[in-house]
Design a protein around this motif. Structure first.
Motif, short mmCIF file in Angstrom:
data_model
loop_
_atom_site.label_atom_id
_atom_site.label_comp_id
_atom_site.label_asym_id
_atom_site.label_seq_id
_atom_site.Cartn_x
_atom_site.Cartn_y
_atom_site.Cartn_z
N ARG A 100 0.84 -1.21 0.00
CA ARG A 100 0.00 0.00 0.00
C ARG A 100 0.87 1.25 0.00
O ARG A 100 0.61 2.22 -0.71
N ARG A 109 4.05 1.22 -11.18
CA ARG A 109 4.27 -0.09 -10.56
C ARG A 109 5.36 -0.88 -11.24
O ARG A 109 6.00 -1.72 -10.60
N ASP A 262 -6.14 -4.14 -8.10
CA ASP A 262 -6.42 -3.18 -7.03
C ASP A 262 -5.62 -3.59 -5.81
O ASP A 262 -5.57 -4.77 -5.47
N ILE A 263 -5.01 -2.60 -5.16
CA ILE A 263 -4.23 -2.91 -3.95
C ILE A 263 -5.18 -2.86 -2.76
O ILE A 263 -5.53 -1.79 -2.25
N ARG B 46 -8.18 4.96 -0.96
CA ARG B 46 -7.37 4.15 -1.88
C ARG B 46 -7.50 4.67 -3.31
O ARG B 46 -6.54 4.63 -4.07
N LEU B 49 -5.33 7.62 -3.80
CA LEU B 49 -3.89 7.30 -3.82
C LEU B 49 -3.50 6.46 -5.03
O LEU B 49 -2.33 6.10 -5.18
N GLY B 50 -4.46 6.11 -5.85
CA GLY B 50 -4.13 5.30 -7.03
C GLY B 50 -3.99 3.82 -6.74
O GLY B 50 -3.48 3.07 -7.57
N LEU B 51 -4.43 3.38 -5.56
CA LEU B 51 -4.33 1.96 -5.22
C LEU B 51 -5.51 1.18 -5.81
O LEU B 51 -5.39 0.00 -6.13
N VAL B 52 -6.63 1.84 -5.89
CA VAL B 52 -7.85 1.22 -6.43
C VAL B 52 -8.36 2.12 -7.55
O VAL B 52 -8.41 3.35 -7.37
N ARG B 53 -8.71 1.53 -8.67
CA ARG B 53 -9.18 2.34 -9.80
C ARG B 53 -10.69 2.55 -9.72
O ARG B 53 -11.42 1.61 -9.39
N ALA B 78 0.50 9.32 3.24
CA ALA B 78 -0.71 8.57 3.60
C ALA B 78 -0.42 7.52 4.67
O ALA B 78 0.65 6.93 4.71
N ILE B 80 -2.63 4.30 5.56
CA ILE B 80 -3.82 3.60 5.08
C ILE B 80 -4.10 2.40 5.96
O ILE B 80 -3.28 1.48 6.02
N GLU B 81 -5.24 2.42 6.63
CA GLU B 81 -5.60 1.38 7.59
C GLU B 81 -4.46 1.18 8.59
O GLU B 81 -3.92 2.15 9.10
#
Lengths: 265, 332
Positions: A100, A109, A262-263, B46, B49-53, B78, B80-81
């Motif tokens: 994360r 990435r 998805d992360i 997320r 932050l670009g972790l989830v689209r 960030a 995150i959790e």
């Protein structure tokens, strides 16, 4: 990119990981050298190959390249260790949730994946060097204990060891890349190691039994061929090209999955 | 604007985690992001932050398109959790690794360790850290890039009261310096104490976005009255209702009467009670807290349980209906 590699190297500087990695490589190098010189009859032929191990014949051991033969024979074991630690390094990012943070800091990435590959390849340079040097020390002792008098070893030992180093390193790079790819796709070190080792020791043996003509081109056989500087019907050049293709496929699959995923770890 | 979104949506299969969210969060200050469990807060962070689209919709972060996070990643920190670190490495080594990843000088590590009060513990392995110390380290990692925007998910989780006050004041300082600090939290007292702006979401849908004062304006004022004699409790309630007051009475008589009215009317209520011969042992005026307002806005449900009930209702309408009735009854 230098920053990404440095970041990975800093995370790899863990005593438990490095001791485990180097320790297992050293153990297998010593073990295989002594076993090899014990089971090969100085006046006879090579014993049959076993799962994950292939011993040369007595003439090869007594010849100039016999000094480094232990590395070739131990290549599968060393490869499995390398696959495991590459997989562990990749999967730890997911199990700790660190992925994360790293993806948020570096959204490209592909750079993260390539940086990890380069960092692990750097450590693999060190492990390959360590086992090559160790092999040069252990092999004469093991040979003598096994009844060999390898006079030919003194002719060009540096060239033999340098060639063996390159062969082993290339082979370990392929092993490691497969481990990295499996761990990236599965996000689990256990699953990646189980799949990698299980494939080489079980699946490939089964395929070899039912389709012997393709067996020489499967990853496990190709990796042994690279480590031994060519083996059986596969030349060294063919083995290197095929090994490179396996790396390309593995890393492409890992990159595609990592880029699209998805992360949520 | 620090963050804008337009119809931002994220679906996971049949679950819509974030549903057509329109946000306009100003630059500077501390912004609270609140919602029940499973309301979509983490998914929103997320996506930022670009972790989830996103499934659909658009957005900007620090003026850059949400779809190209590399343009703003260097200006965003960030947490995150849960904080994520390599447990075997020291706090300093973990931060050094993240600093190297961002191309930051090693000296920055000591600065952020100092900022979160961990400068004396930097060489200890993270596995020896308490949850609170890990949380501080997570905030330190978020501060590494000296960010214009900080996204912090539950930053005070695991901290003791003194630690909460310390981190709150750190966040307020950062907000006062012109940075935008977005804090997701379940501690509504924290949001009320630290934030200038608040966003409330439920089931992925925006319920409120605006200054904290605007939200608190929705708070009702309540007069609490407790007659000296328990027998007068019902008589007072009847009397006040007859005069048009809105009165809530606990049937068991364990809590004072709650009269919904402006505080200025407490004296008038007291006179009405006295005229009827009822003496009050206690009379107080209380304004609903942010928590009360939040519960009114979000229905007071556990978000994840409510979602589960919703899903069950789709699969088994009869049984889910009775579960919902039971919950409503219990609340009643």
């Amino acid at each position: 990119m230098i920053g990404v590699v440095r970041s990975e190297l800093l995370r790899l500087r863990r005593l438990d990981v490095l001791l485990g990695w180097f320790g297992l490589m050293v153990t297998f190098t010593v073990l295989v050298n002594f076993v090899m010189f014990q089971v090969v009859d100085p006046s006879g032929t090579a014993p049959a190959d076993g799962p994950g191990v292939s011993f040369p014949d007595a003439a090869t051991l007594a010849g100039g390249e016999g000094l480094a033969a232990g590395l070739g024979a131990a290549a599968t074991f060393l490869g499995v260790v390398t696959l495991s630690f590459w997989a562990l390094a990749a999967a730890t990012d997911h199990s700790t949730g660190l992925v994360r943070i790293t993806v948020a800091a570096e959204p490209r990435r592909w750079r993260l994946l390539l940086g990890k590959w380069l960092a692990l390849a750097s450590v693999t340079v060190l492990t390959t060097t360590a086992v090559t040097v160790l092999n040069a020390v252990v092999a004469p002792v093991a040979a003598e204990a096994g009844g060999f008098t390898p006079d030919a070893w003194t002719s060009a030992p540096a060239t033999v060891l340098a060639t063996a180093w390159v062969d082993l390193f290339l082979s370990l790079l392929v092993w490691g890349s497969i481990g990295l790819a499996l761990a990236t796709v599965t996000r689990s070190a256990g699953v990646a190691i189980g799949a990698g080792v299980g494939y080489v020791l079980l699946v490939e043996a089964v395929i070899a039994a039912v389709a012997s003509d393709v067996a020489d081109w499967l990853p496990g056989s190709i990796l042994t061929a690279i480590a031994q500087g060519g083996a059986g019907p596969v030349s060294y050049a063919e083995a290197c090209v095929t090994g490179g293709a396996y790396v390309a496929v593995a890393l492409t699959a890992a990159f595609v999955v990592f880029r699209r995923r998805d992360i949520t770890d | 604007m620090a963050i804008t979104t337009h119809e931002l949506t994220r679906r996971f299969g049949t679950l819509t985690a974030v549903d057509r969210l329109d946000l306009h969060l100003p630059s500077g200050g501390v912004i609270g992001l609140v919602g029940p469990n499973g309301s979509g807060k983490s998914t929103l962070i997320r996506m930022l932050l670009g972790l989830v689209r996103p499934t659909s919709g658009t957005g900007t972060v620090l003026g850059e398109e949400l779809t190209d996070p590399r343009r703003y990643a260097g200006r965003v920190g960030a947490l995150i959790e849960a904080p994520a670190f390599v447990p075997a490495l020291s706090a300093r080594a973990n931060l050094a690794s993240l600093a190297a990843l961002r191309g930051l000088p090693r000296a920055r590590v000591d600065e952020v360790l100092d900022a979160v009060g961990l400068s004396g513990r930097g060489d200890e392995p993270v596995r020896r850290f308490s949850l609170g110390m890990k949380q501080r380290l997570g905030i330190a990692a978020a501060l590494l890039p000296d960010p214009d925007l900080l996204l912090l998910d539950e930053p005070t989780n695991g901290l003791d009261p003194a630690g909460i006050v310390e981190i709150r004041s750190l966040l307020q300082r950062l907000g006062a310096d012109g940075r935008t600090v977005v804090v997701s939290s379940h501690l509504l007292s924290e949001i009320e104490a630290a934030c200038t702006h608040v966003v409330v979401i439920r089931f992925g849908v925006l319920v409120f976005s605006g200054p904290v004062e605007d939200l608190l304006e929705r708070a009702e004022t309540v007069i609490e009255a407790d007659p000296e004699e328990d027998a007068d409790r019902g008589r007072l309630a009847e009397l006040l209702r007859a005069d048009g007051w809105q009165v809530e009475m606990d049937p068991a008589g364990r809590v004072p009467l709650r009269i919904t009215a402006h505080g200025d009317r407490a004296a008038q209520m007291n006179r009405a009670a006295a005229a009827a011969g009822i003496t009050l042992r206690a009379l107080s005026v209380r304004r609903d807290s942010l928590e009360d307002v939040f519960l009114q806005m979000t229905g007071g449900d556990d978000g994840e349980l409510a979602r589960a009930r919703g899903a069950a209702a789709l699969d088994h309408p009869a049984s889910a209906g009775s579960a919902a009735d039971a919950t409503t009854g219990a609340r009643r």
